[in-house]
Design a protein around this motif. Sequence first.
Motif: not given
Length: 168
Positions: A79-91
């Motif tokens: 829980e030191l990093v999280a994956k988040v959506s890329d605003p430039d590429d939703g995939r």
Amino acid sequence: MPIEHAVAMELSTELIQLVKKIEAIRHHSPRVHPGLEPSSYPVLFALRHGPARVSALADLVHSDVSTVSRQVSNLVCHELVAKVSDPDDGRAQRVALTDEGTSLVQRLQDGRGRWFQQILADWDDEQARDFTRHLHAFIGDLTAEIDRARAQGADFPEFPPTPRKDTA
């Protein structure tokens, strides 16, 4: 004017000794997080500047994507990093520091600062600033060499060719 070959050889020998000493001391440095290998610290430090894709992180830390991907998976588990959506590429996804990750990076920086104060206890601020300035310039030159080699698609030679002397 380029430095003399003898000076370059002495410097390269000293730098090899530096790398070896850093590797040796890493085995004795305290663990800041029980489940975290120091090899993943560069990934955490790179994320201080904002979320990034794993491929971009690999470039930033001069590692391969598969290694960084494994490190990111471990960092996500802790829980030191999280994956988040890329605003430039939703995939696509980016990796971002969590609040706990940000706190860990700050503790690492503070701890390293105190540690270097101890190591350099006989230095004054001017000596440390001068060394830092030279080190920064050297790192810039190394980065330029890496970029040059990548742009040419060349592997680094085992030994650079010996400069030719004109015999005209």
